[in-house]
Motif scaffolding. Structure first.
Motif, PDB file in Angstrom:
ATOM      1  N   LEU A 421       0.823  -1.209   0.000  1.00  0.00           N
ATOM      2  CA  LEU A 421       0.000   0.000   0.000  1.00  0.00           C
ATOM      3  C   LEU A 421       0.860   1.264   0.000  1.00  0.00           C
ATOM      4  O   LEU A 421       0.503   2.270  -0.633  1.00  0.00           O
ATOM      5  N   VAL A 424       2.048   1.680  -3.554  1.00  0.00           N
ATOM      6  CA  VAL A 424       0.978   1.907  -4.535  1.00  0.00           C
ATOM      7  C   VAL A 424       0.337   3.275  -4.338  1.00  0.00           C
ATOM      8  O   VAL A 424       0.146   4.043  -5.301  1.00  0.00           O
ATOM      9  N   LEU A 425      -0.006   3.606  -3.091  1.00  0.00           N
ATOM     10  CA  LEU A 425      -0.742   4.843  -2.821  1.00  0.00           C
ATOM     11  C   LEU A 425       0.168   6.040  -2.557  1.00  0.00           C
ATOM     12  O   LEU A 425      -0.147   7.158  -2.968  1.00  0.00           O
ATOM     13  N   ARG A 428       3.467   5.662  -5.593  1.00  0.00           N
ATOM     14  CA  ARG A 428       2.948   5.433  -6.953  1.00  0.00           C
ATOM     15  C   ARG A 428       3.938   4.629  -7.805  1.00  0.00           C
ATOM     16  O   ARG A 428       4.079   4.848  -9.001  1.00  0.00           O
ATOM     17  N   SER A 431       0.879   0.140  -9.829  1.00  0.00           N
ATOM     18  CA  SER A 431      -0.487   0.606 -10.110  1.00  0.00           C
ATOM     19  C   SER A 431      -1.511  -0.002  -9.171  1.00  0.00           C
ATOM     20  O   SER A 431      -2.462   0.671  -8.761  1.00  0.00           O
ATOM     21  N   GLU A 432      -1.359  -1.263  -8.803  1.00  0.00           N
ATOM     22  CA  GLU A 432      -2.319  -1.912  -7.920  1.00  0.00           C
ATOM     23  C   GLU A 432      -1.691  -3.158  -7.311  1.00  0.00           C
ATOM     24  O   GLU A 432      -0.601  -3.599  -7.715  1.00  0.00           O
ATOM     25  N   SER A 492     -10.145  -0.515  -3.544  1.00  0.00           N
ATOM     26  CA  SER A 492     -10.145  -0.291  -4.991  1.00  0.00           C
ATOM     27  C   SER A 492      -8.779  -0.570  -5.608  1.00  0.00           C
ATOM     28  O   SER A 492      -8.690  -0.808  -6.818  1.00  0.00           O
ATOM     29  N   LYS A 493      -7.740  -0.534  -4.817  1.00  0.00           N
ATOM     30  CA  LYS A 493      -6.387  -0.798  -5.315  1.00  0.00           C
ATOM     31  C   LYS A 493      -5.945  -2.249  -5.109  1.00  0.00           C
ATOM     32  O   LYS A 493      -4.831  -2.596  -5.461  1.00  0.00           O
ATOM     33  N   LYS A 495      -6.850  -6.194  -5.943  1.00  0.00           N
ATOM     34  CA  LYS A 495      -7.621  -7.126  -6.760  1.00  0.00           C
ATOM     35  C   LYS A 495      -7.321  -8.554  -6.292  1.00  0.00           C
ATOM     36  O   LYS A 495      -6.159  -8.928  -6.109  1.00  0.00           O
ATOM     37  N   LYS A 510       2.690  -4.225 -11.403  1.00  0.00           N
ATOM     38  CA  LYS A 510       1.813  -4.688 -10.334  1.00  0.00           C
ATOM     39  C   LYS A 510       2.647  -5.161  -9.135  1.00  0.00           C
ATOM     40  O   LYS A 510       3.809  -5.561  -9.268  1.00  0.00           O
TER      41      LYS A 510
END
Length: 593
Positions: A421, A424-425, A428, A431-432, A492-493, A495, A510
């Motif tokens: 996290l 990703v957040l 950056r 992406s996920e 949302s990030k 899957k 990823k």
């Protein structure tokens, strides 16, 4: 026959008895015949015995070597000897050596026999017949390439094995795919036959015909009916008992070579040993025989590290981190991206990572301290040394593949989610986050699950939800609305994907988390890791003590396979977490239960 050379010095006088003995030995031509046959050999022996002695003359040494008594007499009465022709001296030399040539002494006979035995043994060892391995059906179902794993030894397939393979070829399961691959390999090997006669088939098919050069043996099919009665307690109609009958018949037909049954079935091996037949497990699929030998990724430096390496050490600082270049006996034992530490009472501890190894030198780089609250990752701080090592690997952009093993409660999933996290957040960098795992139930299966792929996988991701709850609870200043918005953004990030639909995919940029990776087979692990595209990081988490997949052990697990194969690669890292941080109840339960 060449005559011996004439003496260069005058010989000592001989007694009359010596002439009498000489004339008595060779009165006729019949006695000279065996002497002529061994003349060259005895002459060579006489020259060798006379060469080291310097004082007496050659002729004296030759005559005296015949008898100790004659040597004493010749030394007692030295006088001028009459001139004798060379032909008269020659017969005197040969009878002295004749017993040594024609009738060897017991000592020489024993030496000859003992020297011949090792030569005979070594010849037998060099031409020893290769073993004959009879493969059970489950070996081919487990590893379709097992035909080519036995090096120079031969393989025998009973007819009932081919029948069982034919019965398992339908379906989309892993076993059915392996059976179809085995059938294709057998068909390619049988395609090398020049004729379809049984005689050529009985000679064996070379296993290296299809390009597998590591296999030097032959493949034999059962070409005739083998009627060997088994004990009355074993029913004849069962396939396992028919294979045991084939092994027993081969052992009787070929007593000169070792016949071994290879089976993954434990009961099959027990029955074979009960009948006096050698049986072994198929161990080629095991990466390690003992899980204690697995690479831990962490090494403790010796207490005298600074004393032994301080004189030749180079150090510099760059980007807030310190680098050390060392050379010495410690370098050969290091691997790239291995984590080292030195903790001594009263001294500043050293925590570093092996950055590179060049020849006899290695470069160490100090690690960032994630145990400090200032360096926390989404509110998560390292509580012990191994967790600090794991966070350094998880947040390293140059490390594309990370494996974390450890018992329950060591923080594998929590640290991985926090690092994912954060990258990703916040940074950056990816992406996920993609999370997947093997859907192997601990108890009985509850049946089909409704909904989409992600809804079907959600019951398997209870550990993910628990850790997300811990990470979202840390932000208390945002209030209830802020926490709800954060949860929506986090989910949302993330899957959740099923392992069944991974083949053919490519993950670009990823952060992939493979949870419960100890339940993966080496083939499944390869399928997942090869999905990685540019900018993708893969993290494998697992506990080798909690394997739920049938027929999978700690030595043959895909996680063990990945850790062993990736060690020392410049873009991978591994840490074995030893200390649990979940709760005192969980720590005590993992130790005593």
């Amino acid at each position: 026959m060449p005559l011996p050379k004439p003496p260069t010095k005058r010989a000592a006088r001989l007694e009359p008895t010596a002439f009498a003995n000489t004339l008595a030995v060779s009165p006729s031509n019949k006695a000279e015949t065996p002497i002529a046959k061994t003349s060259s050999r005895s002459l060579a022996a006489a020259k060798l015995s006379a060469a080291p002695t310097a004082a007496p003359a050659p002729a004296t040494a030759t005559v005296s070597g015949r008898s100790p008594a004659a040597k004493t007499r010749s030394a007692a009465k030295p006088a001028a000897a009459p001139t004798l022709p060379v032909d008269a001296l020659a017969p005197t030399i040969y009878p002295a050596d004749k017993p040594k040539t024609s009738k060897p002494t017991p000592e020489s006979a024993s030496k000859t026999s003992s020297a011949a035995k090792p030569a005979k043994t070594s010849k037998k060892a060099g031409s020893a017949a290769p073993k004959l391995f009879v493969l059970d059906t489950n070996v081919l179902m487990h590893d379709p390439m097992s035909l080519f794993r036995f090096e120079e030894h031969d393989i025998y397939l009973p007819m009932i094995t081919l029948e069982e393979l034919d019965g398992h070829k339908k379906g989309m399961t892993e076993v059915a795919r392996n059976v179809r691959q085995v059938s294709r390999e057998l068909d390619n090997l049988a395609g090398g036959l020049k004729s379809s006669g049984i005689e050529e088939m009985a000679k064996g098919l070379p296993l290296d015909h299809t390009g597998h050069r590591e296999a030097g043996g032959k493949l034999f099919f059962q070409t005739q009916l083998i009627d060997t009665p088994l004990p009355a307690g074993l029913p004849q109609g069962k396939a396992d008992n028919q294979i045991l009958a084939v092994v027993q018949a081969l052992k009787i037909q070929q007593p000169e070579r070792e016949v071994v049954l290879v089976s993954k079935d434990i009961n099959m091996r027990i029955k074979a040993r009960a009948l006096g037949l050698p049986a072994e497990d198929y161990r080629n699929d095991k990466t390690l025989e003992d899980s204690d030998l697995l690479y831990t990724g962490v090494q403790a430096l010796p207490a005298d590290f600074w004393e032994r390496h301080g004189k030749t050490m180079e150090s510099w600082q760059q980007g807030g981190l310190t680098y050390y270049r060392i050379s010495g006996p410690l370098v050969p034992s290091l691997l790239v991206n291995e984590l080292v530490y030195l903790e001594a009472p009263g001294a500043v501890p050293l925590y570093a990572k092996v950055l590179e190894i060049t020849g006899k030198t290695a470069v160490l780089r100090t690690l960032k301290d994630y145990g400090n609250q200032k360096h926390s990752v989404w509110g998560v701080t390292a509580r012990n040394r191994e967790q600090n090592f794991a966070l350094n690997l998880l947040l390293d952009p140059d490390c594309d593949f990370v494996t974390l093993t450890g018992t329950a409660g060591t923080g594998k999933t929590l640290m991985t989610l926090a690092a994912g996290l954060s990258q990703v957040l916040d940074e950056r960098r990816y992406s996920e986050i993609i999370v997947t795992r093997v859907t192997v139930p601990v108890g009985e299966d509850i049946g089909f699950l409704p909904g989409t792929e992600e809804e079907k996988m959600s019951p398997w991701m209870g550990a993910l939800d628990d850790n997300l709850e811990v990470l979202a609870r840390g932000d208390s200043a945002a209030g209830e609305w802020g926490r709800a918005a954060t949860n929506d953004l986090v989910r949302s990030k993330i899957k959740i994907k099923s392992l069944n639909f991974m083949r053919g995919r490519t993950f670009l940029n990823k952060f992939v988390i493979i949870d419960e990776a100890q339940n993966l087979t080496p083939k499944q692990m390869k399928t997942l890791i090869t999905r990685a595209g540019p900018g993708t990081k893969i993290v494998c988490l697992g506990n080798l003590a909690q394997i739920d997949t049938p027929y999978l052990t700690e030595g043959s697990s895909g996680l063990t396979y990945a850790v062993d194969r990736f060690k020392g690669w410049a873009h991978s890292g591994h840490v074995t977490l030893a200390r649990g941080e979940r709760s005192r109840l969980a720590d005590f339960a993992s130790e005593v239960l």
